[in-house]
Design a protein around this motif. Structure first.
Motif, PDB file in Angstrom:
ATOM      1  N   TRP A   1       0.806  -1.225   0.000  1.00  0.00           N
ATOM      2  CA  TRP A   1       0.000   0.000   0.000  1.00  0.00           C
ATOM      3  C   TRP A   1       0.835   1.269   0.000  1.00  0.00           C
ATOM      4  O   TRP A   1       0.368   2.325  -0.440  1.00  0.00           O
ATOM      5  CB  TRP A   1      -0.932  -0.008   1.202  1.00  0.00           C
ATOM      6  CG  TRP A   1      -2.139  -0.875   1.036  1.00  0.00           C
ATOM      7  CD1 TRP A   1      -2.427  -2.024   1.710  1.00  0.00           C
ATOM      8  CD2 TRP A   1      -3.220  -0.664   0.117  1.00  0.00           C
ATOM      9  NE1 TRP A   1      -3.630  -2.556   1.273  1.00  0.00           N
ATOM     10  CE2 TRP A   1      -4.134  -1.725   0.296  1.00  0.00           C
ATOM     11  CE3 TRP A   1      -3.508   0.308  -0.840  1.00  0.00           C
ATOM     12  CZ2 TRP A   1      -5.310  -1.842  -0.441  1.00  0.00           C
ATOM     13  CZ3 TRP A   1      -4.680   0.200  -1.568  1.00  0.00           C
ATOM     14  CH2 TRP A   1      -5.570  -0.863  -1.374  1.00  0.00           C
TER      15      TRP A   1
ATOM     16  N   ASP B   1     -12.145   0.909  -1.127  1.00  0.00           N
ATOM     17  CA  ASP B   1     -12.051   1.462   0.220  1.00  0.00           C
ATOM     18  C   ASP B   1     -12.110   0.347   1.270  1.00  0.00           C
ATOM     19  O   ASP B   1     -11.307   0.307   2.218  1.00  0.00           O
ATOM     20  CB  ASP B   1     -13.189   2.459   0.441  1.00  0.00           C
ATOM     21  CG  ASP B   1     -13.174   3.078   1.829  1.00  0.00           C
ATOM     22  OD1 ASP B   1     -12.625   4.187   1.985  1.00  0.00           O
ATOM     23  OD2 ASP B   1     -13.711   2.452   2.769  1.00  0.00           O
ATOM     24  N   SER B   2     -13.037  -0.571   1.091  1.00  0.00           N
ATOM     25  CA  SER B   2     -13.206  -1.666   2.051  1.00  0.00           C
ATOM     26  C   SER B   2     -11.962  -2.548   2.119  1.00  0.00           C
ATOM     27  O   SER B   2     -11.500  -2.893   3.222  1.00  0.00           O
ATOM     28  CB  SER B   2     -14.426  -2.514   1.645  1.00  0.00           C
ATOM     29  OG  SER B   2     -14.564  -3.634   2.485  1.00  0.00           O
ATOM     30  N   TYR B   3     -11.401  -2.910   0.962  1.00  0.00           N
ATOM     31  CA  TYR B   3     -10.222  -3.766   0.943  1.00  0.00           C
ATOM     32  C   TYR B   3      -9.018  -3.040   1.527  1.00  0.00           C
ATOM     33  O   TYR B   3      -8.202  -3.639   2.245  1.00  0.00           O
ATOM     34  CB  TYR B   3      -9.923  -4.229  -0.476  1.00  0.00           C
ATOM     35  CG  TYR B   3      -8.786  -5.221  -0.539  1.00  0.00           C
ATOM     36  CD1 TYR B   3      -8.961  -6.544  -0.132  1.00  0.00           C
ATOM     37  CD2 TYR B   3      -7.523  -4.831  -0.987  1.00  0.00           C
ATOM     38  CE1 TYR B   3      -7.918  -7.457  -0.168  1.00  0.00           C
ATOM     39  CE2 TYR B   3      -6.470  -5.727  -1.025  1.00  0.00           C
ATOM     40  CZ  TYR B   3      -6.676  -7.036  -0.614  1.00  0.00           C
ATOM     41  OH  TYR B   3      -5.629  -7.931  -0.642  1.00  0.00           O
ATOM     42  N   SER B   4      -8.894  -1.746   1.239  1.00  0.00           N
ATOM     43  CA  SER B   4      -7.779  -0.964   1.775  1.00  0.00           C
ATOM     44  C   SER B   4      -7.832  -0.922   3.297  1.00  0.00           C
ATOM     45  O   SER B   4      -6.828  -1.126   3.983  1.00  0.00           O
ATOM     46  CB  SER B   4      -7.816   0.460   1.202  1.00  0.00           C
ATOM     47  OG  SER B   4      -6.791   1.264   1.758  1.00  0.00           O
ATOM     48  N   ARG B   5      -9.003  -0.658   3.856  1.00  0.00           N
ATOM     49  CA  ARG B   5      -9.147  -0.615   5.316  1.00  0.00           C
ATOM     50  C   ARG B   5      -8.855  -1.981   5.936  1.00  0.00           C
ATOM     51  O   ARG B   5      -8.199  -2.088   6.978  1.00  0.00           O
ATOM     52  CB  ARG B   5     -10.562  -0.175   5.677  1.00  0.00           C
ATOM     53  CG  ARG B   5     -10.883   1.286   5.343  1.00  0.00           C
ATOM     54  CD  ARG B   5     -12.349   1.609   5.607  1.00  0.00           C
ATOM     55  NE  ARG B   5     -12.712   2.937   5.169  1.00  0.00           N
ATOM     56  CZ  ARG B   5     -12.594   4.037   5.924  1.00  0.00           C
ATOM     57  NH1 ARG B   5     -12.127   3.941   7.161  1.00  0.00           N
ATOM     58  NH2 ARG B   5     -12.946   5.206   5.454  1.00  0.00           N
ATOM     59  N   LYS B   6      -9.335  -3.024   5.272  1.00  0.00           N
ATOM     60  CA  LYS B   6      -9.188  -4.383   5.797  1.00  0.00           C
ATOM     61  C   LYS B   6      -7.736  -4.824   5.839  1.00  0.00           C
ATOM     62  O   LYS B   6      -7.328  -5.583   6.735  1.00  0.00           O
ATOM     63  CB  LYS B   6     -10.001  -5.342   4.923  1.00  0.00           C
ATOM     64  CG  LYS B   6      -9.882  -6.805   5.307  1.00  0.00           C
ATOM     65  CD  LYS B   6     -10.663  -7.678   4.326  1.00  0.00           C
ATOM     66  CE  LYS B   6     -10.462  -9.160   4.615  1.00  0.00           C
ATOM     67  NZ  LYS B   6     -11.183 -10.013   3.621  1.00  0.00           N
TER      68      LYS B   6
ATOM     69  N   GLY C   1      -4.907  -2.731   5.840  1.00  0.00           N
ATOM     70  CA  GLY C   1      -3.947  -1.741   6.317  1.00  0.00           C
ATOM     71  C   GLY C   1      -3.510  -0.726   5.284  1.00  0.00           C
ATOM     72  O   GLY C   1      -2.432  -0.133   5.409  1.00  0.00           O
TER      73      GLY C   1
ATOM     74  N   TYR D   1      -3.878   2.832   2.750  1.00  0.00           N
ATOM     75  CA  TYR D   1      -4.075   4.255   2.986  1.00  0.00           C
ATOM     76  C   TYR D   1      -5.146   4.859   2.078  1.00  0.00           C
ATOM     77  O   TYR D   1      -5.631   5.955   2.334  1.00  0.00           O
ATOM     78  CB  TYR D   1      -2.754   5.008   2.754  1.00  0.00           C
ATOM     79  CG  TYR D   1      -1.606   4.448   3.541  1.00  0.00           C
ATOM     80  CD1 TYR D   1      -1.470   4.711   4.893  1.00  0.00           C
ATOM     81  CD2 TYR D   1      -0.653   3.627   2.929  1.00  0.00           C
ATOM     82  CE1 TYR D   1      -0.408   4.200   5.623  1.00  0.00           C
ATOM     83  CE2 TYR D   1       0.410   3.103   3.656  1.00  0.00           C
ATOM     84  CZ  TYR D   1       0.529   3.384   4.997  1.00  0.00           C
ATOM     85  OH  TYR D   1       1.572   2.856   5.718  1.00  0.00           O
TER      86      TYR D   1
ATOM     87  N   ARG E   1      -8.604   5.729   0.408  1.00  0.00           N
ATOM     88  CA  ARG E   1      -9.979   5.818   0.869  1.00  0.00           C
ATOM     89  C   ARG E   1     -10.873   6.303  -0.269  1.00  0.00           C
ATOM     90  O   ARG E   1     -10.403   6.924  -1.231  1.00  0.00           O
ATOM     91  CB  ARG E   1     -10.098   6.786   2.056  1.00  0.00           C
ATOM     92  CG  ARG E   1      -9.309   6.359   3.279  1.00  0.00           C
ATOM     93  CD  ARG E   1      -9.918   5.132   3.930  1.00  0.00           C
ATOM     94  NE  ARG E   1      -9.226   4.757   5.158  1.00  0.00           N
ATOM     95  CZ  ARG E   1      -8.239   3.866   5.220  1.00  0.00           C
ATOM     96  NH1 ARG E   1      -7.817   3.274   4.106  1.00  0.00           N
ATOM     97  NH2 ARG E   1      -7.667   3.558   6.368  1.00  0.00           N
TER      98      ARG E   1
END
Length: 275
Positions: free
Chosen positions: A122, A237-242, A244, A246, A248
């Motif tokens: 990321w 967004d969901s995969y990025s949050r899951k 780690g 950055y 959004r």
């Protein structure tokens, strides 16, 4: 998913599976138009769009989208794009490169233990701009709908395409590199869609990916809005949050490819243009 059917068309390939050039004495001729790309299937897609009444810009977009399918190690929908476009006596520039996400900074990377810019993960991901670029070119210069333009690419992804020796070799190199460089979580996520049981597709195999087809169809239906302000943006967004990341959906929603004035200089009597 993949089957091991052989290539069903007589397609000339300039390189063998070892990336060795076979010959360089072939010409292409025609009277109504031409499409050139690094992959025969992408060029064929562009030609089909011309036959359906599209213009050169439509054909270029169709070929570009196809390359994301048939040469995913070279082109994709998660990167950037730049275009110099000549139309009716004027040169236009398009900058479809995205910035770093708002949460990503030099200090953030240093705090994560990096001493130089990462090549993977990321920390290397910026806001993807290329699909916004597709939409901008289509809106300003296109003749056909983006849904029609992206259909050849979606069809290759949905129904499958024969993998050439060159693409197979490059795909294998990428798979080996990712297996070494990516975390197991990221590699497994990539391999689920881009490999056959963990290996790259072999030359002559028919490769399909349902997810890629669905993404291209969604982009066509929404004129690429879904990537930035819709279902695809929500999924990113969901995969990025899951995992780690950055990136959004606010970063995506704030982005739009920009039309710019190309820079120019004269060199030995020739005007040279660049973005």
């Amino acid at each position: 998913a993949c089957t091991t059917e052989n290539v069903g068309e007589d397609v000339w390939l300039p390189y063998n599976e070892n990336l060795e050039k076979k010959r360089d004495d072939r010409d292409a001729t025609g009277k109504n138009g031409a499409v050139a790309s690094c992959n025969w299937y992408a060029s064929k897609a562009g030609l089909e769009i011309l036959k359906e009444g599209g213009n050169a810009f439509d054909a270029a977009l169709a070929a570009a989208a196809c390359l994301a399918v048939v040469e995913p190690m070279s082109c994709n929908m998660g990167g950037d794009g730049f275009a110099l476009i000549w139309h009716e006596g004027k040169l236009y520039g398009l900058n479809a490169s995205g910035p770093a996400p708002a949460l990503l900074s030099v200090d953030t990377l240093k705090q994560a233990g990096y001493t130089e810019m990462p090549k993977y993960g990321w920390g290397a991901v910026t806001v993807p701009g290329v699909t916004s670029g597709w939409a901008e070119i289509n809106k300003r210069f296109g003749k056909l709908s983006l849904s029609q333009i992206l259909e050849p690419a979606a069809s290759y992804a949905r129904d499958g395409f024969p993998v050439s020796p060159v693409v197979s070799a490059l795909w294998n190199r990428l798979a080996e590199s990712f297996k070494k460089e990516l975390s197991p979580e990221f590699y497994e996520a990539w391999a689920a869609d881009f490999t056959i049981g963990g290996r790259a597709p072999r030359a002559g195999e028919i490769f399909k990916y349902k997810g890629m087809a669905e993404t291209l169809e969604e982009l066509g239906r929404t004129n690429c809005e879904s990537f930035y302000r819709g279902a695809i943006a929500d999924a990113i967004d969901s995969y990025s949050r899951k995992t780690g990341g950055y990136l959004r959906k606010e970063d995506l929603a704030a982005y739009k490819a920009q039309w710019v004035e190309p820079i120019t200089t004269n060199y030995r009597g020739y005007d040279v243009w660049e973005i």
